[in-house]
Each structure stands twice: as structure tokens, then as C-alpha cells.
Scaffold this motif. Structure first.
Motif, PDB file in Angstrom:
ATOM      1  N   ASN A  16      -3.660  -0.255  -7.405  1.00  0.00           N
ATOM      2  CA  ASN A  16      -4.062  -0.542  -6.574  1.00  0.00           C
ATOM      3  C   ASN A  16      -4.155   0.248  -5.341  1.00  0.00           C
ATOM      4  O   ASN A  16      -4.293   0.068  -4.354  1.00  0.00           O
ATOM      5  CB  ASN A  16      -2.651  -1.311  -6.078  1.00  0.00           C
ATOM      6  CG  ASN A  16      -2.311  -3.004  -7.055  1.00  0.00           C
ATOM      7  OD1 ASN A  16      -3.031  -4.417  -6.524  1.00  0.00           O
ATOM      8  ND2 ASN A  16      -0.881  -2.277  -8.065  1.00  0.00           N
ATOM      9  N   GLN A  17      -4.028   1.455  -6.282  1.00  0.00           N
ATOM     10  CA  GLN A  17      -4.487   2.389  -4.985  1.00  0.00           C
ATOM     11  C   GLN A  17      -3.835   2.605  -4.026  1.00  0.00           C
ATOM     12  O   GLN A  17      -3.981   2.919  -2.519  1.00  0.00           O
ATOM     13  CB  GLN A  17      -6.370   3.050  -4.424  1.00  0.00           C
ATOM     14  CG  GLN A  17      -6.811   2.258  -5.476  1.00  0.00           C
ATOM     15  CD  GLN A  17      -8.131   2.035  -5.048  1.00  0.00           C
ATOM     16  OE1 GLN A  17      -8.894   1.003  -4.446  1.00  0.00           O
ATOM     17  NE2 GLN A  17      -9.453   2.951  -5.337  1.00  0.00           N
ATOM     18  N   ALA A  18      -2.549   2.573  -4.511  1.00  0.00           N
ATOM     19  CA  ALA A  18      -1.265   2.442  -3.902  1.00  0.00           C
ATOM     20  C   ALA A  18      -0.442   3.461  -3.579  1.00  0.00           C
ATOM     21  O   ALA A  18      -0.916   4.601  -4.662  1.00  0.00           O
ATOM     22  CB  ALA A  18      -0.127   1.560  -3.590  1.00  0.00           C
ATOM     23  N   ILE A  19       0.204   4.603  -2.366  1.00  0.00           N
ATOM     24  CA  ILE A  19       0.577   5.461  -2.844  1.00  0.00           C
ATOM     25  C   ILE A  19       2.325   5.476  -2.790  1.00  0.00           C
ATOM     26  O   ILE A  19       3.386   4.447  -1.868  1.00  0.00           O
ATOM     27  CB  ILE A  19       0.550   6.514  -1.660  1.00  0.00           C
ATOM     28  CG1 ILE A  19      -0.956   7.451  -1.850  1.00  0.00           C
ATOM     29  CG2 ILE A  19       1.621   7.852  -1.108  1.00  0.00           C
ATOM     30  CD1 ILE A  19      -1.468   8.112  -0.613  1.00  0.00           C
ATOM     31  N   MET A  34      -4.805  10.824  -3.431  1.00  0.00           N
ATOM     32  CA  MET A  34      -5.750  10.175  -2.737  1.00  0.00           C
ATOM     33  C   MET A  34      -5.762   9.167  -1.822  1.00  0.00           C
ATOM     34  O   MET A  34      -4.801   7.862  -1.827  1.00  0.00           O
ATOM     35  CB  MET A  34      -6.802   9.809  -3.319  1.00  0.00           C
ATOM     36  CG  MET A  34      -7.896  11.100  -4.524  1.00  0.00           C
ATOM     37  SD  MET A  34      -8.323  11.915  -3.461  1.00  0.00           S
ATOM     38  CE  MET A  34      -8.333  13.614  -4.111  1.00  0.00           C
ATOM     39  N   GLY A  35      -6.014   9.483  -0.481  1.00  0.00           N
ATOM     40  CA  GLY A  35      -5.357   8.296   0.641  1.00  0.00           C
ATOM     41  C   GLY A  35      -7.437   7.625   1.092  1.00  0.00           C
ATOM     42  O   GLY A  35      -8.322   8.171   0.388  1.00  0.00           O
ATOM     43  N   ASP A  93       0.802  -1.356   0.029  1.00  0.00           N
ATOM     44  CA  ASP A  93       0.322  -0.026  -0.100  1.00  0.00           C
ATOM     45  C   ASP A  93       1.091   0.957  -0.162  1.00  0.00           C
ATOM     46  O   ASP A  93       0.802   2.076  -0.446  1.00  0.00           O
ATOM     47  CB  ASP A  93      -1.153   0.266   1.203  1.00  0.00           C
ATOM     48  CG  ASP A  93      -1.936  -1.190   1.165  1.00  0.00           C
ATOM     49  OD1 ASP A  93      -2.346  -1.844   0.368  1.00  0.00           O
ATOM     50  OD2 ASP A  93      -1.969  -2.311   2.764  1.00  0.00           O
TER      51      ASP A  93
END
Lengths: 411, 411
Positions: free
Chosen positions: B208-211, B268-269, B178
Motif C-alpha cells: 500500500n506504499q504506507a510507512i 519512500m514517501g 498511510d
């Protein structure tokens, strides 16, 4: 999926100062000719003392020369500053400290906000009410607050009222607490605590294995004898108290950034199983992992505060602001308004007249005499019905504000 | 009872640099005449650029005058500096940023350590191995690590090996992650990442909506074309990446303390329920609550980096250190030792010869030719069998070290 720390969503907006700015802006737009005087924010206005300026210039020159250039310094601060802090701020009050019990940092806001990190989440936090919002917000972010009730209080925090009714003396709560934030001279009320009253808290902490986080950022403003400058003047405090100090208000470092934390080695925290752990070691680890020291130049500036000239110059600064405080205090009182603080602190805390709420008083003061202050309710539920004025303006502006207040303001 | 954050007890001591200091001290005691040359620590040695010195002096003078004195500034940094950062560091690379997407701070150590606070505890953290220890330690303190295994790895963290075997190119892990820490040019290996490889990570993060937490503190050392200076040179990165930059290594600010973080508003988180939340807003709240801005004087010093003279002077500084890097790289290679980095970074990462472990090589280098470096294993399990030398010494010391290494060191 990167998940956020949802504790942040619990925080209401930084309502207080943005709402003040919004109302002032709206008034200015409607009344562009108004000469608004700001007695609201706790920021200093006088330049840095000459001794500090000279030392800053010298340090800049050192950074220009390979032979005297400084790269990474010790995260905890240079010995030259640590030694002076102990010699000037503590030894004269009978407090002995070792050099590795002081951590130089970039501000008491950072320090008081960060210190909670080394504690577990299941501690009960006690705060005085009204209070400096950073103590609360940093614990909300960490997850120690519970939820915000309609009464303006976080369900898991213990509020200790400090109001005119109890003479602004925080009373030991009936509920057991583990971490206690105290600030004296107090922001926002400007009141102090006696040694006798402070000893009750030290004794409580000792009996309950609690820790006191003591914010003494306004210590230099103490004028009266017998008001403690450091919590370590109280017997036993070195076992249970952390103290926060700053160069912001004594030497005008609000834009120059230097502070320190005192973490005596005797102070213990505990594991869930009851094993004592030195808080000094934990803080040292936190400080060295998440911080890389205050600029060498700035530490040299802070060192100059402790020269003979520096000491005279910061005394003159404090006297300047305290003359404003006296003016504000007497001006407000002359209108028959109850007033607190302003004797050992640069903050004047007044009881709004005729039961007016804090924001109504704010609007009235702004629109009638173009003075901006801070609504007491912004510092906590028990600040409702109070209002903060600060002594950090110029003498001229303060005089003019008080002239308007005493001759033009209608109550 | 004040309970501690027990995650701190999981941390092993700051073993690496204290163990280095212990061994060097022991050797010096036994060999007081030894002329030890330190090529170990990543600290600069040349003085601040003239343009910076001049600007610092001017700013000190401003602080001496009531008319130009600065108290509290914006926590995020002054506009004069934010604008220059965008204009010089990003616009020329085709990256547009708004002023409120930059947060000026006191160092990349603080920034990379603090940034995790705005994320939840149940994120899977990915780090390259070897790695700058602060990314790991700050997550251990927060409670995201699990326990430390006998293999030197934290059970809940995902390690991405970067070794000679894979050309130091981090590969997307099979396990889903993540939050991904990447540092290029890399500390400690001195290697870089191509745009093609970096795009794989950006694409992974998007899917993967990771940062990605991208540490570009050594960006100024990039010499070759086509090496990305900013992750935002990669299409889509503004949606998934935070970038950390510093004045420490380009302008010699290790003891002067100034850095910045780029937090694009698109990043975005997510809440547990999948609601997107702007990371920029969360970081702004954290930054304003737990930090009070970089000293005005220091920000004025940093601004001077962006003058014509400042740009020439930092270029000369980088060239000076990179000449050392070349010398080290070629000297080491001339002994038949495999060497990496040192082309776009001030770090040289060598493979210890004859399968020697990192500490054995350390001892051999110290005792045979009195050179101190850093054992690779100190940066993570995959650093075993490697060794870091840095180009931050003086030209004279580096020459002498390489002379000894090439003519006296036996492998």
C-alpha cells in the motif's frame, strides 16, 4: 500511499554553507599548503566558563546517586533556572515576568523554527532582509511562503530591507503583516535597533493585533547604553512580543545546548472569528507534547552562568570576542571599505568594494589571503554586495587574518 | 491579525496525569499520614550507569579546554556515537545501516511527535488503541485528526484495538491507511509482537506504499527469544519503516535526554502525483533546520553505554526493573486478576476485576492501599477496563506495594 509534505520540495538546498565548503575544499586541494583562517561561521571557540564546568561536574555526580538522581523534569525547565533567568536577565531592566512565562529549551534555532507551529497558515510573515535563514525555511516547510521568485524572494512573505541605504533600520511595511521576525543585535548585519525604532514596531503590532518574534540571542554583546537588551524594555511589548534568548553566544553553549523563550501571558493570538487566545497556553501545549525538557545536567550548567563567578566569566568571554570584533572592524575600515556592526555584536558586515558581488568577494578573499567569510547574499537578496565576518575566532587567528587583509589584500 | 493554529483548540486538556495528580493531592490532604507508593509514571529511578557517569565527567573536562572544546556539532550526531549504535544495536541482529541513516536526537517523545511534519496532511493515520498519547496529539495539532467524537475517537484517525480479546495483536484494518504507528514492546500494555505478525504489517505497508513508524523505546526489556528487537529484523522493513530508539529506559536517560531515529534510504514517501521521494532526505532537512544537535557531553555519555562496562551496567538496570515487573505481575495474578505485559516490558497491564472502570479501580487502589497507577482509559477508548502499573519504582517500594495489594486490597 504515504504522502509527503510537498512544501519541503520548494526549499532550495542548504546552498550557502555547502557552497562555501565546496569552494574552500577545492581551493585547499589546489593549494594544500594554504593556511586558511575561517571567519565565517557563527560558532564560538573559547571553552565553557569555569563556573559552568564546576556546576556540570556537580550535576553529573548528582546523576550518579539514587538520592539525587533526576529523571523526567518539568518540560518547561527547572524552577532553579527559571528564577535566575528572571532575576538576572529581566528584573534589572525593569521587566517583571512570572516563572510560567519562561520556557527553557535546547536552542534558539529550535525555538525560532518551532514557534510558528502554533499559528495558522494564513498569516502574513514579515522578515528583515538579510535574515537568519531558519525563520524563512521553517515557514516554507509549514506552507506559508508561496513560491520562490527569480528575485530570491518567496511570493507570500514580506521582505523588509535592512541595508546601508536605510541605516539597517527596518521600516514598517505598507502591506499588513501578522507575524514579524526581528533579531537585534542582528545576525548577520551586527547592527542594533534603538528603543524609539523598536517602539514603532510594538505600536504597529498592538494596532494590528500582530505578534513580534524577537530574537535576542546576541544580547550579551551590547556595549552601548540605550540599546535595548530585551524588547520588554519597550512599553506595551509584553502584549505583543515573544523573546528568544540563548546561552550559546554569551556562555559558549553552542555545543552544550540551552536557550529559553519568553511568552508573556498578555500576548494574544486570534481565531478566524476573532476570539483572543493566550499564546502562552498554546506554546505550553506544543512544548509539553513535542519536547521533553533540557537535560538536568545542562540546566545546572546554565544556572552557573548566573553566579558571581559565572557573570564575571561570561563578561570576559564577550570582551575577548569583542576585542576581535574591534580589530576586524578597524582593519576593514582602514582599507576604505564601508563597515557595519561589530560594536554591539560579534558580526561585522562589510560593503564589498567596487560594487563586487558577494561571491566574487568571497573568492577573492579566499584565494588572495586565505580568509573564509560568508557572502551576504546567502542571507537574502538584500545581502547582495555585502559580506559577513565573525569575531568568534581566536585572537591570534583574527590578528593574522587582519594583518593579511590590511597588508596583502588588494582592492 | 496573528491567527492561531486552531487545531490546538480541539485538544482536550492533558487530562490524564493532571487528573491523577488532582485525585492524589485530594487524598493526601484528607489523609496526610498516608504513605503513597507511585507505580504510575514511566520514569526510571536508578542512577545513571557508572560508565556513563565517567564518560560525562570526561566530556565536561573536554569542554573546559580550548584544545578539546566542542561548539556546534553535526545536527545528526557525532560519528563516534552513530558508529556504536549501528555496531551494537543493529549489526548483531543482521541489520546493516549506513551512518547517515541514523539521526541522534533529544528523546523519542520529540522524535515521534516531530516525524509527522514531513508528511502531507491528507494521510490516513493508524494508531493502536490504547496508545502513547503523543502520536495522537501531534497529529491533532498538525490537522490530521478530524473532530473528537463522544466515543473518545478522532473521526479521521483509524483505531486498531489491542485488547485481551485479540491477544493485543494489532490487526490490519479494513480501511486503507498511510502512516501506521506501532510501539513494541508496547506502552502501555507491555505486550510484544511476533515476527510473523509484524511481517503482516511490513507486507501491508509495501503493498500500500504506507510507512510504519515503529517505536522501539522499550527494546532493552525483551527477555524472550524470537521477539523482534528491531523492525528491520523483518524482511523488507527497510523499505517501509522508520524506527525510534531511546537511551531513556535502557540507560536511565529520562532526565539526560538522548535518543535516535533510524531512517533507511530505501523508505519512500510520495507526492500527490505519485513521485517517490526519499524520506531520509526530508527528515535530514527537517532535523537540520529545526534542531541543532544533542549536547556533546550527553552524546559522550550515550557512547559509554556501548562499552563493555556500560553494556553490563545497563543489563543490570534492566534486570533490576524486570525483577520488579515479575513481582508485580505475580502479585496481581495471585489475586485472580488477569494480567498482561511485564515479561518483555516494564509495564504491567491488568484487567480491572468485576468489570470495574479504570477510574473506579484507580480510586479504590489509592484509597484502600495507597498505590497510584494509571487508568487504562487514559491511553484510549480501548484502554477502558484496564490499568497500568510500572516496574520503575525501587525494589523496596514495589515489594511494599505488592504486599499491600496481595494482603490488604479487597476485590
Amino acid at each position: 500511499m504515504a504522502l509527503i509534505n510537498e512544501n519541503y520540495l520548494k526549499l532550495p538546498g542548504s546552498y550557502l554553507f555547502s557552497e562555501i565548503a565546496r569552494r574552500v575544499e577545492a581551493y585547499k586541494t589546489a593549494n594544500p599548503e594554504a593556511n586558511i583562517i575561517r571567519l565565517g561561521i557563527g560558532d564560538v571557540t573559547k571553552p565553557l566558563p569555569e563556573a559552568v564546568i564546576k556546576s556540570l561536574h556537580n550535576a553529573v555526580d548528582e546523576m550518579a546517586d539514587e538520592k539525587t538522581f533526576k529523571g523526567y523534569g518539568p518540560e518547561q525547565g527547572y524552577d532553579f533556572l527559571l528564577k535566575k533567568i528572571i532575576e538576572f536577565d529581566f528584573n534589572p531592566r525593569g521587566v517583571e515576568l512570572a516563572i510560567d512565562e519562561i520556557f527553557v529549551s535546547d536552542g534558539s534555532k529550535s525555538d525560532t523554527a518551532n514557534f510558528q507551529e502554533i499559528f495558522g497558515l494564513n498569516n502574513k510573515i514579515a522578515i528583515t532582509d538579510p535574515v537568519y535563514p531558519v525563520y524563512v525555511d521553517s515557514n516554507v516547510m509549514a506552507g506559508r511562503s508561496g513560491t520562490l521568485g527569480a528575485d530570491g524572494k518567496w511570493t507570500d512573505m514580506v521582505y523588509i530591507p535592512c541595508t546601508a541605504e536605510n541605516g539597517f533600520v527596518p521600516q514598517i511595511p505598507t502591506e499588513k503583516v501578522d507575524l514579524i521576525y526581528l533579531c537585534f543585535p542582528n545576525n548577520p548585519t551586527g547592527t542594533t535597533i534603538s528603543k524609539t525604532e523598536l517602539k514603532k514596531w510594538v505600536d504597529y503590532a498592538k494596532v494590528n493585533q500582530a505578534i513580534i518574534l524577537y530574537d535576542a540571542a546576541y544580547e550579551a554583546y551590547i556595549q552601548e547604553d540605550d540599546v535595548p537588551h530585551s524588547i520588554y524594555e519597550i512599553a506595551g511589548a509584553k502584549e505583543v512580543a515573544i523573546e528568544f534568548r540563548s546561552f550559546s553566544k554569551n556562555a559558549g553553549f553552542t555545543g552544550t545546548r540551552c536557550s529559553y523563550v519568553v511568552v508573556p501571558k498578555e500576548v494574544m493570538g486570534y481565531t478566524e472569528s476573532g476570539e483572543p487566545i493566550e499564546i502562552n497556553k498554546l506554546w505550553n501545549r506544543r512544548h509539553c507534547t513535542k519536547f521533553n525538557g533540557v537535560p538536568y545536567i545542562i540546566q545546572k550548567g546554565a544556572e552557573a552562568v548566573y553566579t558571581t563567578a559565572g557573570q564575571q566569566q561570561i563578561k570576559a568571554l564577550v570582551e575577548y570576542y569583542m576585542a576581535n570584533a574591534k580589530m576586524i572592524r578597524e582593519g576593514v575600515a582602514s582599507k576604505g571599505i564601508e563597515v557595519f556592526g561589530g560594536i554591539n555584536a560579534p558580526y561585522i558586515w562589510l560593503k564589498t568594494p567596487t560594487g563586487m558581488d558577494s561571491w566574487t568577494f568571497f573568492d577573492k578573499l579566499l584565494t588572495e589571503v586565505n580568509i573564509v567569510g560568508t557572502p551576504g547574499v546567502g542571507f537574502g537578496p538584500n545581502g547582495e554586495g555585502y559580506f559577513r565576518l565573525t569575531a568568534f575566532g581566536s585572537k591570534e587567528n583574527t590578528e593574522e587574518a587582519i594583518r593579511r587583509f590590511t597588508t596583502e589584500f588588494k582592492i
